[in-house]
Design an enzyme around this catalytic site. Structure first.
Site, mmCIF file in Angstrom:
data_model
loop_
_atom_site.group_PDB
_atom_site.id
_atom_site.type_symbol
_atom_site.label_atom_id
_atom_site.label_comp_id
_atom_site.label_asym_id
_atom_site.label_seq_id
_atom_site.Cartn_x
_atom_site.Cartn_y
_atom_site.Cartn_z
ATOM 1 N N LYS A 129 0.827 -1.194 0.000
ATOM 2 C CA LYS A 129 0.000 0.000 0.000
ATOM 3 C C LYS A 129 0.871 1.259 0.000
ATOM 4 C CE LYS A 129 -3.646 2.245 2.691
ATOM 5 N NZ LYS A 129 -2.925 3.524 2.771
ATOM 6 N N LYS A 177 6.354 9.315 -9.404
ATOM 7 C CA LYS A 177 6.916 10.353 -8.516
ATOM 8 C C LYS A 177 8.435 10.377 -8.606
ATOM 9 C CE LYS A 177 5.075 9.002 -4.612
ATOM 10 N NZ LYS A 177 4.372 7.776 -5.050
ATOM 11 N N ASP A 183 -0.224 1.558 -4.873
ATOM 12 C CA ASP A 183 -1.523 0.937 -5.134
ATOM 13 C C ASP A 183 -1.559 0.469 -6.579
ATOM 14 O OD1 ASP A 183 -2.896 1.440 -2.542
ATOM 15 O OD2 ASP A 183 -2.401 3.491 -3.075
#
Length: 833
Positions: free
Chosen positions: A9, A40, A126
């Site tokens: 997660k 990112k 995710d």
């Protein structure tokens, strides 16, 4: 080589753990490539000490050299870093960029060529689509580690990730276990309970340690700057456990919703129902039979079985777990329940016990076991007989199953679906937003098309290029040029530029149709602002639609096209009507229709030139088929139009002319009759049609649509054959008998004497095709249909029919020659010798 992939997660500490694992592997002497798979681009910050340029910033198309240029040294000996990166937040598809990078890595064997001893993949938290599972899909990952905490949502995510890893186990990836990043030591028990229930193990527990936060503040892995900390010691044990992990004999399993709920509420999962070890040694089909299950059919995505136990019996449903309903008992990746009326408590307990005995089976194994198939590739253990029985049993059970005549790898239908097409007004600009390399991203026929249905009828013989061929660009029909780069970075800029160009070509008051096709649809870009901006700037109407349905039109698109046509026609004023008829939207059949009109003394607007001018100077617009665009446009512009039945055959051609004369307010007299010479030729040919027959293999509901309409490209095939003296025969699946009999009774009197025969399976159909006179033709939209040839028959379709009086003679002559052509029969006879 150790190939590790970390999932978990978002925010669970994956990147922290993965970067420390890379440091500890390098400390053991391994050459490590640390791969950040997150848009990112923050996985390598602690290793490189800075933000490194991302692959997606320039390497999507550039191959091996671009990938190597994206690999950067780290601050630690033996570790190199690469970040896939991705688009700006909210645009493009990060998964596509990750996949592109890993494709190059695999294609050019970068890991092997450069001698890496370990690869560590740190994947976006995710995993919501296949793009983020790219290391698994590309077969680059070996051991998978799921990072969890004691939080419920991290366990929920981990459970889903177990299923994802299992989905790609065929590529060599397997779950080594879970790593617990614990904030509360008491919560570790929940993670341990989950691991035990999912049949995996806890590889290590990383305790809450202030040293980790101190290391993150200076952008370094804790294992390097505080090697004696509790966290570093735990990470070293984790690395040792990962390296020592071996592939389990049996893969872990996802927990069902009820099991997860019990785990969350009580801290332990329900004990898994397990079948006896002896049952697992049996072939799946035998294990199911011994448990009392026998197939009845399919209903949606469920298997319908009859089940017999000691205390009860009844129909039961076996469904995949993701579509299981409340109240179904869950096992493995499937669930089971009684059908209506069979839910006695005693019988239910026994049913669940029987299901538990085969709970080691996967849903796909149950399907294959009942079908008699040995593997998912379709290799049959019984030559296909079991699958045929499976399909037939399903049909008898009334389930929604594949047609019984389908068998494996064969066409189920001789008559392919037709398409009701709508006219595209001249001057309309068609803009396709789709993959410029896609051979299917065009509505024209290509050698790769699944359905090769030639267009007969007045609008065309063989289908012409109604869509753009590669590179998909003409004056009024072109592509945005969507490529992988737009998939990664976003497509809004290219769409805005292409729409502005299309609006400029269309001109003020013009019409642009914008088609958003498969690949861009996956991005889900909000295209409405782009469309509104271009429409306002160019003073045009833009109709947006998903998929490249150029030649079809729903109500909104038909309205827009008709409005555009009406505007163009009204702009011409009211010129003198110099011609009787304008043949609107006629294809290769136009010359035959012009001959028919000339013979009747009617004038027609010549082909070529401005089509709107031809419409404006003609008294009557004659349509080849009903069309919502033409009818609305002509009504709005005040033009008279007619759409008589297509002129195939002598009687139909005479009726066509009479309808045109009537619409013009004139009497045809003898001018609508066929010329005497053509009538004599036709009568001579028709005399030779005695003993000839045409066979149609069709579904019951198709039988009523074989005399005109889209299914036969507007050609009244049955009427033509009946007028010519052919006998008609229909071969229909037995399940369609009621519909076929009703359709036969509704046919015109001349066609009601047709022979109606039924078949249950492919062998029965083959016997019917091979029986009867050799002078039988078989209707098929598949060119040179091998099923007709196998029966010694010649196939034909509406594409062989020509309109008009002369066309009737030419068509009948062709059909009779095909009847007498006995190549297939002679070939089979020689083959059998």
């Amino acid at each position: 080589m150790d190939s590790l992939v970390f999932f978990g997660k978002g925010g669970i500490g994956k990147s922290t753990i993965a970067s420390n694992v890379s440091v500890l592997l390098a400390a053991k002497g391994a050459k490590v490539l640390h791969v950040g798979c997150d848009p990112k681009g923050d996985s390598t910050l602690s290793l490189a000490g800075r933000r490194i340029p991302h692959f997606a910033e320039g390497g999507v198309f550039s191959g091996e050299q671009a990938l190597r240029a994206s690999i950067h040294p780290s601050l630690f000996p033996g570790i190199s870093c690469v970040e896939a990166g991705g688009p700006q937040a909210g645009v493009g598809c990060a998964g596509a960029g990750i996949g592109a990078m890993l494709d190059i890595m695999k294609e050019f064997s970068v890991l092997e060529k450069d001698g890496y001893g370990a690869a560590v993949f740190d994947v976006l938290g995710d995993v919501v689509c296949g793009g983020f599972a790219a290391p698994l899909r590309r077969g680059l990952a070996g051991k998978a580690v799921i990072v969890v905490s004691e939080e419920l949502l991290s366990i929920y995510a981990a459970n889903k990730l177990v299923g994802m890893i299992n989905n790609y186990s065929r590529n060599g990836v397997w779950l080594a276990g879970v790593a617990v990043n614990a904030k509360d030591p008491r919560g570790v028990r929940l993670a341990e309970a989950f691991a035990a229930a999912a049949r995996t193990k806890v590889l290590g527990v990383i305790p809450r340690d202030p040293a980790v936060a101190r290391a993150e503040r200076v952008r370094k892995p804790v294992a390097s700057c505080e090697p004696d900390s509790p966290a570093s010691a735990a990470l070293a044990k984790l690395v040792a456990a990962i390296r020592a992990a071996r592939r389990p004999a049996r893969q872990p399993e996802m927990l069902g919703d009820e099991e997860l709920q019990q785990l969350f509420s009580s801290g332990r999962a329900a004990k898994r129902r397990a079948g006896p070890a002896a049952a697992e040694a049996l072939p799946p089909a035998e294990a199911l039979r011994r448990a009392g299950f026998s197939l009845k059919g399919l209903s949606g995505d469920q298997v319908v079985c009859s089940w017999t136990g000691l205390r009860g019996a009844g129909d039961v449903y076996i469904a995949p777990l993701d579509s299981a309903r409340e109240g179904m008992a869950r096992f493995s990746d499937w669930a089971v329940c009684f059908g209506p009326g069979g839910d006695g408590s005693a019988a239910r307990e026994e049913l669940e016990a029987s299901a538990a005995a085969v709970s080691f089976l996967k849903f796909e194994e149950i399907i294959r076991a009942f079908g008699g198939r040995a593997d998912a590739a379709g290799q049959n253990s019984d030559g296909g007989a079991g699958w045929t029985r499976f399909v037939r049993a399903g049909a008898e059970a009334g389930g929604r199953v594949a047609d019984a005549e389908l068998e494996l790898g064969q066409w189920s239908s001789f008559i392919l679906p037709g398409a009701d097409e709508a006219f595209v007004p001249p001057g309309t600009v068609l803009l396709e937003h789709g993959d410029e390399e896609c051979r299917f991203s065009s509505c024209e026929q290509t050698p790769l098309s699944a359905y090769q249905k030639a267009r007969g009828g007045l609008t065309g013989g063989v289908a012409g290029p109604s869509g753009p061929a590669l590179p998909k660009e003409t004056e009024l029909l072109f592509s945005t040029g969507f490529t992988y780069a737009e998939a990664v970075r976003g497509d809004a800029v290219k769409v805005e530029r292409s729409l502005a160009a299309a609006a400029k070509v269309a001109g003020r008051g013009g019409l642009v149709e914008f088609y958003n096709t498969c690949s861009p649809m996956l991005l889900a870009t909000d295209l409405a602002p782009c469309v509104e901006k271009a429409a306002a700037a160019g003073a045009v109407e833009i109709v947006r639609e998903n998929f490249n349905t150029f030649n079809s039109a729903g109500p909104e698109k038909a309205r827009a096209r008709a409005s555009y046509m009406a505007r163009r026609l009204r702009a011409l004023g009211k010129p003198a009507r110099r011609y009787d008829v304008n043949l609107a939207w006629q294809g290769p059949s136009r010359s035959a229709l012009e001959e028919l009109l000339s013979g009747a003394g009617l004038t027609f607007a010549p082909a070529g030139g401005n089509p709107y001018s031809a419409m404006a100077v003609s008294k009557l617009q004659v349509l080849p088929a009903p069309d919502p665009v033409f009818s609305q446009a002509f009504d709005a512009a005040g033009l008279k139009w007619a759409c008589p039945r297509a002129p195939y055959g002598l009687a139909a051609s005479k009726f066509w002319l009479e309808a045109i004369f009537k619409a013009l307010g004139r009497k045809p007299g003898r001018r609508s009759a066929p010329p005497a010479e053509l009538s004599r030729d036709y009568a001579r040919l028709a005399a030779g049609a005695a003993g000839c027959s045409a066979v149609f293999v069709c579904e019951g509901e198709q039988l009523a649509r074989l005399d005109g309409g889209a299914l036969v490209c507007g050609v009244p095939v049955l009427s033509f054959l009946a007028e010519a003296g052919f006998s008609l025969a229909f071969l229909v699946p037995e399940k369609d008998a009621p519909a076929a009999r009703a359709a036969l009774r509704a046919l015109p009197a001349a066609q009601r004497g047709a022979k109606l025969s039924f078949f249950r399976d492919p062998p029965g159909l083959r016997r019917l095709l091979a029986s009867g006179p050799r002078s039988s033709l078989v209707y098929s939209d598949i060119p040179l249909d091998p099923r007709a040839a196998e029966a010694g028959r010649t196939s034909f379709s509406s594409a062989q029919f020509s309109p008009g009086f002369a066309g009737a003679v030419a068509t009948l002559d062709l059909l009779l020659r095909l009847c007498r052509w006995d190549f297939n029969a002679k070939y089979l006879a020689g083959k059998n010798l």
